[in-house]
Design a protein around this motif. Sequence first.
Motif, PDB file in Angstrom:
ATOM      1  N   ARG A  70      42.129  16.488   3.701  1.00  0.00           N
ATOM      2  CA  ARG A  70      41.039  15.783   3.025  1.00  0.00           C
ATOM      3  C   ARG A  70      40.074  15.212   4.055  1.00  0.00           C
ATOM      4  NH1 ARG A  70      40.532  10.487   0.392  1.00  0.00           N
ATOM      5  NH2 ARG A  70      42.635   9.995   1.083  1.00  0.00           N
ATOM      6  N   TRP A  98      39.651  15.677  -2.083  1.00  0.00           N
ATOM      7  CA  TRP A  98      40.609  16.744  -2.365  1.00  0.00           C
ATOM      8  C   TRP A  98      41.394  17.139  -1.118  1.00  0.00           C
ATOM      9  CZ3 TRP A  98      41.871  18.666  -7.062  1.00  0.00           C
ATOM     10  CH2 TRP A  98      41.008  18.389  -8.127  1.00  0.00           C
ATOM     11  N   THR A  99      42.638  17.508  -1.312  1.00  0.00           N
ATOM     12  CA  THR A  99      43.482  18.122  -0.287  1.00  0.00           C
ATOM     13  C   THR A  99      44.068  19.400  -0.878  1.00  0.00           C
ATOM     14  OG1 THR A  99      44.075  15.974   0.643  1.00  0.00           O
ATOM     15  CG2 THR A  99      45.472  17.829   1.240  1.00  0.00           C
TER      16      THR A  99
END
Length: 277
Positions: free
Chosen positions: A12, A18-19
């Motif tokens: 991220r 988001w990852t």
Amino acid sequence: IANAGLYYTIPRKPASRWTHRFNLIDISYIYLPWMSEQFKTDFIDRASVLKASYEDHFILDWSYSGQFTNQRKNSNRSYIKFNYSVETAGNFLYGMARLFPFKQNDDGAYTLWHIPFAQYAKGDVNFVFHHIMAPQHQLVYHVGLGVAVPYLNASTIPFEKRYFSGGANSVRGWQARTLGPGGFHGQGNSMVYDLQAGDIRLDLNIEYRWRVWNFIELAAFLDAGNIWTIRDYEQQPYGVFRWDEFYKQIALSWGFGLRLDFSLLVLRLDFGVKLHD
């Protein structure tokens, strides 16, 4: 025993929430060519936690998972955490088996290196909402759902990939692996380690947390959930998921706990009581 994997992670970034993680290939292979009759009698033929550890299996899978959060450091605003994953196994090997002369066992399943390879699809979703009511008080809501479906070359999900219920991260009024599937109650009201697993998972939790001093938190919680099987297996009566029955088989528990939150490490002690069996 042989394991191998190749993984790729997109961390991220500071501006992103988001990852992403890709398991490009993951191989797990266990083969026992022989075991003595005495060993089978002592450890395998009876209900033992070791039984699943001594079963042949071959899994070649691919998976992807993502995680989202809008939590901000040093902020007292409410935030959410959302993660999901999809996984599939055996499709490449099944395609190869149809093109080349793979051996088949007595059940008609294709084998590779003496073992029928697993073939299934699996998906999981978890949603957590942290409602910050005041700097020292918050309500945490959690919904978790998972489904795993065997097909073509497999009639069941490998044990290590199946779901279980109860324990610290599920319905805390039950010990780990002692709840379900469905209305299944084990054999003679005793735990059956390899049978108390399923293909569908439902977890619902609400927890009130109160920071009483520095790193010390108190908590009160209500848990609900269970697991079910996709198919009606003879050894797991009342365990299959049915739309007109599953809501009656959702177990409930309540309890309270203590949290020691050291930021990088959280120590948690919970006491859960069965509310609806």
